[in-house]
Design a protein around this motif. Structure first.
Motif: not given
Length: 244
Positions: A44-59, A127-131, A170-172, A174-178
């Motif tokens: 799990n990348p642990l960088r942001g909820l939407s990006g983390d979920a997208a990665y797992v979906r690719e797996v 840290v610097t976030l992915p964006d 912190g962004a991960a 704090e990000e609202p769930a879909p």
């Protein structure tokens, strides 16, 4: 290369949460493999909820056949999101996990119920976030980790877990769930009654709301490490429902 299974048993995909890594599933994976289940422990990348979920979906897209998707801690938020649109996911299992509804964040849910001492144990790092924007990531102070995260794990093991923990932004948190996958998928939940990260009352509330079949364990937040046989048993119960 992704695992492609011809086994009649569903593949179990294990997703760790914050302050952990894939090795936290080792003993659970051993139990599942002993029973013939193909297992993938996703990083799990642990960088942001939407990006983390997208990665797992690719797996998940690289796995043939049905999948039981399992999340621990913040990984519960990730698997809830990743399951939506992943047609091979047949069941969800939450282990001492967040089970958010649409619009909720892990931070929201952690603050809603008393009993967590996690905030006092965290160490922030810029840290610097992915964006490219500035942000913060968090680890648990290594000296506090054994008590905070893994109080029922042997001290030496807990100390190594503290060293190998992976930070979460912190962004991960704090990000609202879909829209969550548990709305359309059968769910199981392990509630860790001695959890100091996510209070047991919060876990029970979320599991009940999701209509999950609940198993309570007298365990710390590291339930997959301290009670691997019991956790694997819950996962296999979910898998059995897929096999039928």
């Amino acid at each position: 290369m992704f695992h492609r299974s011809r086994s009649p048993k569903p593949t179990v995909v294990l997703v760790h949460g914050a302050f952990a890594d894939s090795a936290s599933w080792n003993d659970v994976a051993r139990e599942l493999r002993r029973e013939g289940h193909p297992v993938v422990a996703a990083a799990n990348p642990l960088r942001g909820l939407s990006g983390d979920a997208a990665y797992v979906r690719e797996v998940l897209a690289g796995i043939e056949g049905p999948v039981v998707l399992v999340g621990h801690s913040y990984g519960g938020s990730v698997v809830s999101a990743a399951a939506v649109g992943a047609d091979n996911v047949r069941a969800l299992v939450y282990v001492a996990a967040f089970i958010p509804d649409k619009g909720e964040s892990a931070l929201d849910l952690a603050a809603r119920f008393p009993g967590s001492s996690l905030g006092e144990a965290l160490r922030p790092t810029p840290v610097t976030l992915p964006d490219g924007s500035p942000g913060m990531e968090f680890t648990i102070d290594q000296a506090k980790f054994p008590h905070q995260f893994a109080a029922d794990v042997p001290e030496g093991v807990a100390q190594l877990m503290a060293v190998t923990q992976r930070p979460v932004t912190g962004a991960a948190l704090e990000e609202p769930a879909p829209e969550p996958g548990w709305r359309t998928l059968p769910s199981w939940a392990v509630v860790a009654t001695e959890d100091l990260n996510i209070p047991a009352a919060a876990q029970s509330h979320m599991a009940k709301r999701a209509g999950a079949e609940v198993t309570e364990l007298e365990a710390s937040h590291a339930a997959s490490v301290s009670h691997p046989q019991e956790v694997a048993g819950v996962v296999m119960a979910a898998a059995s429902s897929v096999e039928r």
